[in-house]
Design an enzyme around this catalytic site. Structure first.
Site, PDB file in Angstrom:
ATOM      1  N   HIS A  48       0.809  -1.214   0.000  1.00  0.00           N
ATOM      2  CA  HIS A  48       0.000   0.000   0.000  1.00  0.00           C
ATOM      3  C   HIS A  48       0.848   1.272   0.000  1.00  0.00           C
ATOM      4  O   HIS A  48       0.302   2.378  -0.111  1.00  0.00           O
ATOM      5  CB  HIS A  48      -0.997  -0.001   1.182  1.00  0.00           C
ATOM      6  CG  HIS A  48      -0.406   0.312   2.520  1.00  0.00           C
ATOM      7  ND1 HIS A  48      -0.104  -0.661   3.457  1.00  0.00           N
ATOM      8  CD2 HIS A  48      -0.080   1.497   3.103  1.00  0.00           C
ATOM      9  CE1 HIS A  48       0.369  -0.086   4.547  1.00  0.00           C
ATOM     10  NE2 HIS A  48       0.402   1.217   4.352  1.00  0.00           N
ATOM     11  N   ASP A  62      19.358   7.306   8.423  1.00  0.00           N
ATOM     12  CA  ASP A  62      18.786   8.534   8.987  1.00  0.00           C
ATOM     13  C   ASP A  62      18.383   8.309  10.438  1.00  0.00           C
ATOM     14  O   ASP A  62      17.999   7.210  10.832  1.00  0.00           O
ATOM     15  CB  ASP A  62      17.569   8.972   8.175  1.00  0.00           C
ATOM     16  CG  ASP A  62      17.348  10.473   8.241  1.00  0.00           C
ATOM     17  OD1 ASP A  62      18.054  11.149   9.008  1.00  0.00           O
ATOM     18  OD2 ASP A  62      16.460  10.966   7.517  1.00  0.00           O
ATOM     19  N   GLU A  72      23.480   9.810   6.392  1.00  0.00           N
ATOM     20  CA  GLU A  72      22.417   9.437   5.466  1.00  0.00           C
ATOM     21  C   GLU A  72      22.975   9.044   4.093  1.00  0.00           C
ATOM     22  O   GLU A  72      23.982   9.585   3.638  1.00  0.00           O
ATOM     23  CB  GLU A  72      21.418  10.586   5.286  1.00  0.00           C
ATOM     24  CG  GLU A  72      20.737  11.040   6.554  1.00  0.00           C
ATOM     25  CD  GLU A  72      21.474  12.171   7.253  1.00  0.00           C
ATOM     26  OE1 GLU A  72      20.875  12.818   8.113  1.00  0.00           O
ATOM     27  OE2 GLU A  72      22.663  12.402   6.920  1.00  0.00           O
ATOM     28  N   ASP A  96       0.084  -7.585   1.436  1.00  0.00           N
ATOM     29  CA  ASP A  96       0.546  -6.195   1.558  1.00  0.00           C
ATOM     30  C   ASP A  96       2.068  -6.166   1.704  1.00  0.00           C
ATOM     31  O   ASP A  96       2.611  -5.866   2.772  1.00  0.00           O
ATOM     32  CB  ASP A  96      -0.142  -5.524   2.753  1.00  0.00           C
ATOM     33  CG  ASP A  96       0.038  -4.010   2.766  1.00  0.00           C
ATOM     34  OD1 ASP A  96       0.549  -3.471   1.762  1.00  0.00           O
ATOM     35  OD2 ASP A  96      -0.327  -3.391   3.781  1.00  0.00           O
ATOM     36  N   SER A 195       3.791   2.929   8.163  1.00  0.00           N
ATOM     37  CA  SER A 195       3.468   1.962   7.117  1.00  0.00           C
ATOM     38  C   SER A 195       4.725   1.459   6.414  1.00  0.00           C
ATOM     39  O   SER A 195       5.622   2.239   6.066  1.00  0.00           O
ATOM     40  CB  SER A 195       2.542   2.589   6.077  1.00  0.00           C
ATOM     41  OG  SER A 195       1.301   2.912   6.636  1.00  0.00           O
TER      42      SER A 195
END
Length: 499
Positions: A48, A62, A72, A96, A195
């Protein structure tokens, strides 16, 4: 992460495997999802998180997004590959998972590392603890700049399903390919911005942040993750295109100076399953794999090879292989996530010399079967008897002057150190450092030797790995030449410390 208690700022470098997936759309760049570094050129995230409008940068190393810390690494994402069965229109549900391919390789260091994957089908134990990390929305409704972390309790499928049925009897998207965490009633939850990020347990990526019930941290709401162990086939197919690959050979830089290749009129082809401990260590160049070295399976997650086989490229260990020019159902492909050469090995000394040994750690465990097995290791400081026979295996160059695609084997004779040293001095071979931590094989006058492509492979005796192919001080198959191996028993402390 939405919470009331228990969450803390991450310590810098504590989670070197997490990446921030930053979406650029309409001229604006922002953190959208988390992801996990599974190879130097691939990030695992949620399906998603895939967007067709705009493009992504993956930012590794990071800690605080509000400042440039110098740790980074920023790489453009060139391809977003969601699981083909993911239904984005449903909002939440199974499949997912996605692989994000990077334009160039990340450089691994203390702030940027890959994370291991679990064994296929492995299910985290109910009641155990997983570690969540991410830049998700906090209890004040804002997205933090500093990476956050919290310990979560894993609930088994049946317990979680019953709990979610109580919350909403009309809709329960939970499936057995998911991982469910709590605590349910303490306001600790995943939230927007988490997510795609990692749920880690015992240094393995067991879950990918998928969904929770709105609002984040609502009483009774669990956090739901994609169970990584349910999707290893999908992950492997899209990392290495292993079902459509075309393998070429890669010649070492100096095949006339080192390496092993079984050059002999008496060599024979391997019978499938006869040497289940050998692997082909292949380099990933673009979307193609090239055989580079051999290696020996010493645990389900570790391969022993030569230090001169280490590479800056992504290495894939191929176990259960017979013909490396074609696919076989016996083969298992596992990426190497860490290459550990012996610390005193000098890789500037023409690639030959002492300490030529390395442990390659695998991203996840091999499945042992009749074609894939570990090999026994010798007792510390044991020395194979001079005049005894041993067996050499490899995919090196043959007497035709070309590499072989079929695994070859030949019986060789071990010579004691004194005899080998005297013979090499007689042959006026004085430019190589020979120590008592090596093994030497012949016969010297029958053109049986190792050559390019056999490097790092096994010398086996009575089911024990006694040597690692190191170098030949004369050209491959030269009559009067000798083959030199790293003696495994001399390095048992190094091996046990790194597996």
């Amino acid at each position: 992460m939405k919470w009331n208690t228990g969450v803390a700022d991450n310590s810098e470098g504590q989670f070197p495997y997490i990446a921030s997936l930053q979406l650029v759309r309409d001229g604006v760049r922002f953190h959208n999802c988390g992801g996990s570094i599974i190879t130097t050129t691939a990030i695992l995230s949620a399906a998603h998180c895939v967007f067709s409008s705009g493009y992504y940068y993956a930012v590794a190393g990071d800690y605080d997004m509000s400042t440039d810390e110098g740790t980074e690494q920023e790489v453009l994402v060139t391809e977003q590959i969601p699981h083909p069965q993911f239904n984005g229109a449903a909002g939440v549900g199974p499949y997912d998972v996605s692989v994000f391919k990077l334009q160039s390789a990340l450089t691994l260091n203390s702030n940027v590392q890959t994370i291991s994957l679990p064994s296929a089908g492995a299910i985290p134990e109910g009641g155990s603890i997983g570690v969540l990390s991410g830049w998700g929305t906090t209890e004040d409704g804002t997205q933090p700049n500093i990476l956050q972390t919290v310990d979560l309790t894993i609930y088994d499928y049946e317990t979680c399903k019953a709990h979610m049925d109580e919350l909403d009897p009309t809709f329960n998207p939970l499936t057995e390919t998911m991982v469910c965490t709590g605590p349910f009633y303490e306001g600790i939850s995943i939230c927007a911005g988490d997510s795609g990020g990692p749920l880690e347990q015992n240094q393995q990526l067991i879950g990918i942040v998928s969904f929770t019930m709105n609002p984040c941290g609502a009483a009774g709401a669990p956090s739901i993750f994609t169970r990584v162990s349910a999707y290893l086939d999908f992950i492997n197919e899209n990392l290495y295109l292993i079902y459509n690959k075309s393998i070429k050979k890669r010649r070492p830089k100096h095949p006339e100076a080192f390496g092993a290749h079984i050059v002999a009129d008496t060599r024979i082809r391997w019978v499938p399953g006869e040497a289940p401990f050998i692997v082909s260590l292949q380099l990933l160049l673009g979307e193609r794999l090239y055989h580079n070295c051999g290696g020996s399976i010493i645990t389900t997650t570790a391969v022993l090879t030569a230090a001169h086989c280490t590479s800056d490229l992504q290495v894939v260990a191929v176990a259960g292989a017979y013909n490396i020019s074609s696919n076989s159902s016996t083969e298992q492909y596992v990426p190497v996530i860490e290459q550990i050469p012996y610390p005193e090995y000098n890789d500037t000394s023409s690639l030959v010399g002492p300490y030529d040994i390395a442990v390659f750690r695998l991203q996840y465990a091999l499945t042992l079967d009749s074609y894939v097995q570990v090999i026994g290791l010798p007792s510390a400081e044991s020395i194979p008897e001079g005049g005894s026979d041993a067996t050499l295996w490899g995919w090196g160059y043959t007497e035709t002057g070309r590499p072989t695609e079929i695994l070859q084997t030949v019986t060789v004779t071990i010579y004691d150190y004194g005899t080998c040293l005297e013979y090499l001095q007689y042959m006026n071979v004085t430019s190589f450092v020979l120590t008592e931590a090596i093994l030497c094989t012949g016969p010297f006058d029958e053109g049986i030797s190792m050559c390019a492509g056999d490097d790092g492979g096994p010398l086996e005796q009575d089911g024990v790995l006694v040597g690692i192919v190191s170098f030949s001080p004369t050209s491959c198959s030269t009559r009067g030449g000798a083959a030199v191996y790293t003696r495994v028993s001399a390095y048992m402390d190094f091996i046990t410390e790194n597996i």
